[in-house]
Design an enzyme around this catalytic site. Structure first.
Site, PDB file in Angstrom:
ATOM      1  N   MET A 205      40.051  41.410  39.933  1.00 42.78           N
ATOM      2  CA  MET A 205      40.730  40.514  40.866  1.00 42.78           C
ATOM      3  C   MET A 205      39.787  40.212  42.027  1.00 42.78           C
ATOM      4  O   MET A 205      39.203  41.134  42.588  1.00 42.78           O
ATOM      5  CB  MET A 205      41.960  41.249  41.382  1.00 42.78           C
ATOM      6  CG  MET A 205      42.956  40.382  42.060  1.00 42.78           C
ATOM      7  SD  MET A 205      44.333  41.435  42.520  1.00 42.78           S
ATOM      8  CE  MET A 205      45.374  40.246  43.276  1.00 42.78           C
ATOM      9  N   HIS A 206      39.617  38.947  42.354  1.00 44.09           N
ATOM     10  CA  HIS A 206      38.750  38.632  43.489  1.00 44.09           C
ATOM     11  C   HIS A 206      39.064  37.311  44.165  1.00 44.09           C
ATOM     12  O   HIS A 206      38.431  36.941  45.146  1.00 44.09           O
ATOM     13  CB  HIS A 206      37.285  38.590  43.036  1.00 44.09           C
ATOM     14  CG  HIS A 206      36.968  37.382  42.198  1.00 44.09           C
ATOM     15  ND1 HIS A 206      37.243  37.318  40.865  1.00 44.09           N
ATOM     16  CD2 HIS A 206      36.444  36.185  42.526  1.00 44.09           C
ATOM     17  CE1 HIS A 206      36.890  36.149  40.386  1.00 44.09           C
ATOM     18  NE2 HIS A 206      36.411  35.431  41.372  1.00 44.09           N
TER      19      HIS A 206
END
Ligand code: UD1
Ligand code: UDP
Length: 358
Positions: A205-206
């Protein structure tokens, strides 16, 4: 002979440009790599040059992190200087980052042809910086290398002439097919982590709209913690530096999640291939899950890769804890197979042939 500037700046661009760089090397093309330095930590940048045995960039602008305006402006001015000196016939950019926007813009203003690799993707969500970058890059490019017919249709609907569009497949498929064998020769990541095939979840996740918002980040982390407990399987989470920073800033708990540093591509491919389910907000992981036969749950409300959903390889869960848990349950009981829409692994070859022979 045509002279090509390959512009890249972030982890996914290095990986997805790798097949093009390898094709340039094999065919003895006059080309050079211009690295913007948008990504610079060893594990987000040089690690990929080392593992994939890519030649060193001729230029590195070392722009580093910053606000959108500062980062884009620094890349823009840095690239202009290099292009004025090198005078390439064509600049290639890949994807939707600030490096792509600045690279395409610097080139077109100097009347240098621009080729956009992975053109025509649309989330139809203009609050995402990536959507703005890709729309602008597409509209100022001369050659649009659309990975699928869906992306070609998106471009046609925006009035881009058909003659400029080439459906090539996605170089992400070339990269996966070229490197999976190499990966298996050199690594056994499952044994390193002490995990079994299809006996763990893989999470990343980013995205700014997820990790920079405390409630969304917390909600996803809670879902991952709950899933790990419910199925008695670890969640392996190689964490992007942006996410590490935000978890610390928001003081969120990572208990029950196996957080590790970002991994090399060769190791990561194995983790993707053998995961039971991938949970992610990454664009590249949605594609790679679909290519490698691993189902994906996308932690976003929309995707610019609808082909993966249509194929049955991907579902959109958003960031709501309950929704992620429900869709994980459903994905765990589905036994779907599908065909990858991203091509036969020759996207890089098709792009190079178009550049050289027209
Ligand atoms: C960028 C792209 C995104 C892409 C992603 C791939 C834009 C607007 N965003 O997001 O589309 O999906 O790369 O990973 O172009 N940082 C480090 N080391 C690094 C790079 C970043 O520590 O090598 C940290 C810094 O705190 C930085 C933050 O990550 O402020 C964000 O970096 P940035 O390049 O602005 O955006 P990404 O989130 O990486
Ligand atoms: N990747 C990697 N190591 C990791 C996480 C991702 O090599 O720890 C690779 C992954 O295989 C994919 C690319 O990085 O090819 C995706 O990058 P990212 O998720 O940062 O960006 P996005 O695709 O969302 O733009």
């Amino acid at each position: 002979m045509v002279k090509i500037a390959v512009i890249l700046g972030t982890r996914p661009e290095i990986i997805k440009m790798c097949p093009i760089i390898r094709a340039c090397e094999e065919k003895n093309i006059d080309y050079f790599i211009l690295h913007t330095g948008q990504h610079y930590s060893y594990l987000m940048d040089q690690a990929f040059f080392d593992e994939l045995e890519l030649p060193k960039a001729k230029y590195n602008l070392d722009v580093g992190s910053g606000t959108h305006a500062v980062q884009t402006a620094n890349i823009l001015t840095g690239i202009e200087t290099v292009l004025l000196k090198e005078k390439p016939d064509i600049v290639l950019v890949q994807g939707d980052t600030n490096s792509v926007l600045a690279g395409a813009l610097a080139a077109v203003k100097l009347h240098i042809k621009v080729g956009h690799v992975e053109a025509g993707l649309r989330s139809f969500d203009r609050s995402m910086p990536e959507e703005l970058n890709r729309i602008i890059a597409d509209h100022i490019s001369d050659f649009l290398y659309a990975p699928t017919e869906t992306s070609r249709q998106n471009l046609l609907k925006e009035g881009i002439p058909d003659e400029k569009i080439f459906v090539t497949g996605n170089t992400v498929a070339d990269a996966a097919y070229q490197n999976l064998g190499i990966s298996k020769k050199h690594f056994n990541i499952l044994s390193d982590f002490g995990i079994g095939t299809k006996a763990y979840f893989l999470a990343t996740m980013h995205r700014a709209e997820n990790v920079d918002v405390k409630e969304r980040l917390r909600s996803v982390l809670e879902a991952l913690q709950s899933i790990s407990g419910r199925y008695g399987m670890p969640v392996i989470f190689p964490m992007h530096p942006r996410t590490v920073k935000m978890v610390k800033q928001f003081d969120l708990s990572l208990a029950g999640i196996t957080v590790v540093q970002p991994l090399g591509y060769l190791e990561f491919l194995q983790l993707e291939e053998n995961a039971r389910v991938i949970l992610t907000d990454s664009g590249g992981l949605q594609e790679e899950g679909c290519i490698l036969g691993t189902p994906c749950i996308t932690l976003r409300d929309n995707t610019e890769r609808p082909e993966t959903v249509d194929a049955g390889a991907n579902v959109l869960a958003g960031t709501d804890t309950g929704s992620i848990i429900r869709l994980t349950e459903r994905t765990m009981t589905d036994c779907k197979t599908w065909t990858s829409p991203f091509g036969d692994g020759d996207a890089g070859g098709k792009i190079m042939r178009q550049i050289i022979y027209g």
